[in-house]
Design an enzyme around this catalytic site. Structure first.
Site, PDB file in Angstrom:
ATOM      1  CE  LYS A 191      12.779 115.988   6.768  1.00  0.00           C
ATOM      2  NZ  LYS A 191      11.357 116.159   6.128  1.00  0.00           N
ATOM      3  CB  SER A 383       9.620 115.707   3.298  1.00  0.00           C
ATOM      4  OG  SER A 383      10.942 116.054   3.532  1.00  0.00           O
TER       5      SER A 383
END
Length: 588
Positions: A191, A383
């Site tokens: 991430k 995402s």
């Protein structure tokens, strides 16, 4: 004195009358533009569809600037408009061919260019011709134009064929100069969205995933150009490595990248020869799409969701955005519309608010209970955008789609160094409880302490587990299976399919066909949603702050710096918890 006052009064009255008349004429002009908004050229026999590859091509134009019409400024090309027009032109006997004119051109993603490329390649199957010409070609424009039957370049032109590069910006040291730090709580080794504010280079994990997905995109580009131009892939890579952008134009002919070097007037002669006529009847994608739209059969709705995902606060995003409150209302309306037999969600987004993504997830789940929902992924569906895709009946991704990135994070600016050390502003507080002055939307005058950060990390972890569970339920996987492919990892489409994150590789037409199959309808038409604003509504929206000239100028002047600078400006207005990829993926 009396005469003087009369003259002043007459002058004032004249100014008022002139101003009123000017206002009336301006209003009449606006009304004329609004009424003529749908005026299109008629399609005559022996027509040519002209596609101009210039400006920035977005997935879907649902927020055109109405002031462009006043300045006689043509709107930027839209993927959906071009693809639809090419599809209709393929079977329209009045349209004999397509002329592509390349200029300074870019697109929101290579997947968007891929959709246009594939539509043109399919058009060629009809036996009709495509002629392309450019004073120079950007890499994206050349990729699209390579589908042409004949491809020409100006004798002094260039082709910018160089491969792909993903450039990312890092602001940690810049912020430090102003005494600003960013505190981060996140889940996911991959991430990397927070790294632009906490690091000064790519992490090993981010470099690995970035190299993998740009490599997959480049592989698709070279394979497509190789097929169209009959140039081996290895040779295309050699040309990219040779800095052929600086080559003598005759070298492009030798390399078979173009069929000849011609000036603009000479290309017109080629088109006239193809038509067998000296008169060239030009039509635009808008003309073709407005001509006798077929609405027979059942309706399949195509709902475009593009941009950052926000929760009812579109003002924080200056471009296209996915406003969860509006999207949820729209999807509920489509669920209750008996004329709509299935819904295709066309998504092009890198995510955004985790809370907003959850709200859309819920509405997609409710919609699916009543009719099939098929997701068609554009350039990105990662995402938060994957979060909202997960419950769909079927997921279709284009070969150049970037998806995955299952993970969330929170970024919290600490400006105490700027305010206290740099500016000399001191703060003091009296509390009734241990954390009375803790709030996510507070003025960041002090850093979060250890206890607060631990609570935030627990909160983030809970959100991640929920995200992971949503994916597991939607994709019929165990949470352990999802965990192995999550951690914020971004994937190219083919790898995502191997990991069962998507069901099919294909474009929007494939998604529509799948939706029709799931709805068990054979005769159908598509309708685009959300419906575009009227000229007057769009004008009023602009007047109320929905974008402005200064903002557009800033985008032009700052270039790739614009997005991260705007992120810094509005970071306190965003939802604290984000499910998003790096804010701006710059793939060139």
């Amino acid at each position: 004195m009396k005469q003087f006052l009369k003259n002043v009064a007459a002058t004032v009255l004249g100014v008022i009358i002139a101003g009123s008349l000017a206002g009336v004429f301006f209003f009449i002009g606006l009304m004329g533009l609004a009424l003529s908004d749908n005026d299109t050229a008629s399609i005559n026999d022996n027509s040519v569809l002209v596609i101009k590859l210039s400006g920035v091509m977005n997935e879907h134009n649902d927020a055109a600037n109405p002031l462009d019409a006043l300045m006689d400024k043509a709107p930027a090309p839209s993927v959906s408009d071009i693809v639809q027009a090419v599809k209709k032109a393929k079977t329209d006997s009045r349209i004999k061919g397509i002329y592509i004119e390349a200029g300074l051109f870019a697109a929101d993603s290579y997947a968007s260019m891929e959709a246009v490329h594939d539509a043109l390649a399919d058009f060629r199957k009809s036996g009709k011709w495509i002629i392309a010409y450019g004073d120079s070609y950007t890499q994206g424009a050349y990729y699209i134009a390579s589908t042409a039957s004949k491809l020409y370049l100006n004798p002094q032109g260039q082709i910018d064929w160089h491969g792909l590069s993903a450039q990312k910006l890092y602001f940690k040291d810049l912020l430090a100069k102003f005494g600003v730090k960013i505190q981060v709580a996140k889940v996911g080794t991959y991430k990397s969205a927070t790294e632009m504010f906490t690091a000064d280079k790519m992490s090993d994990a981010d470099r690995a995933q970035t190299t993998a997905y740009i490599g997959a995109i480049w592989k698709n580009i070279t394979a497509a150009v190789s097929k169209s131009r009959n140039i081996p892939v290895a040779r295309l890579n050699q040309l990219a490595d040779s800095m052929i952008v600086l080559a003598d134009p005759t070298d492009y002919v030798k390399a078979k990248m173009v069929d000849g070097l011609l000036y603009t007037d000479q290309v017109k002669g080629i088109v006239k020869k193809q038509l067998g006529s000296d008169d060239i009847c030009q039509v635009t994608p808008g003309d073709v799409n407005a001509d006798e739209t077929d609405d027979s059969g059942d309706e399949i709705a195509v709902y475009y969701a593009c941009g950052s995902i926000v929760d009812g606060n579109a003002s924080i995003d200056n471009g296209q955005c996915i406003d969860a409150q509006k999207v949820c209302r729209d999807l509920e309306d489509l669920a209750n519309d008996d004329d709509v037999k299935a819904v295709v969600l066309r998504i092009n987004s890198g995510g955004g608010s985790a809370y907003a993504s959850e709200q859309i997830w819920h509405q997609v789940s409710e919609l699916k209970k009543k009719k099939p929902v098929v997701v068609s992924m554009g350039g990105m569906a990662a995402s938060g955008a994957y979060y909202m895709s997960a419950p769909a009946s079927w997921i279709v991704a284009q070969p150049m789609t970037i998806t995955g990135s299952i993970g969330i994070f929170g970024m919290f600016p600490d400006m105490s160094g700027l305010l206290q050390d740099k500016l000399g502003i001191k703060f003091d507080v009296a509390n009734t409880n241990a954390h009375s002055d803790f709030t996510l939307d507070r003025t960041p005058v002090r850093p979060f302490n250890g206890d607060e950060m631990r609570c935030l990390e627990t909160y983030i972890n809970r959100g991640y587990r929920l995200f992971r569970q949503r994916v597991a339920d939607g994709r019929h996987l165990s949470t352990d299976q999802v965990e192995k492919i999550a951690q914020g990892h971004v994937y190219a489409a083919q790898e995502a399919m191997a990991l069962k994150l998507v069901d099919q590789i294909g474009g929007l037409n494939d998604a529509v066909a799948k939706a029709a199959q799931l709805a068990k309808v054979k005769d159908y038409h598509t309708t685009d949603y959300p419906e575009g604003e009227s000229f007057i509504d769009a004008l009023l929206d602009k007047a109320q702050g929905g974008g402005n000239y200064l903002d557009e100028r800033m985008q032009t002047e700052l270039g790739m710096l614009y997005e991260p600078m705007m992120l810094l400006r509005k970071i306190n207005k965003m939802d604290a918890i984000q499910a998003s990829i790096p804010y701006k993926l710059e793939i060139k």
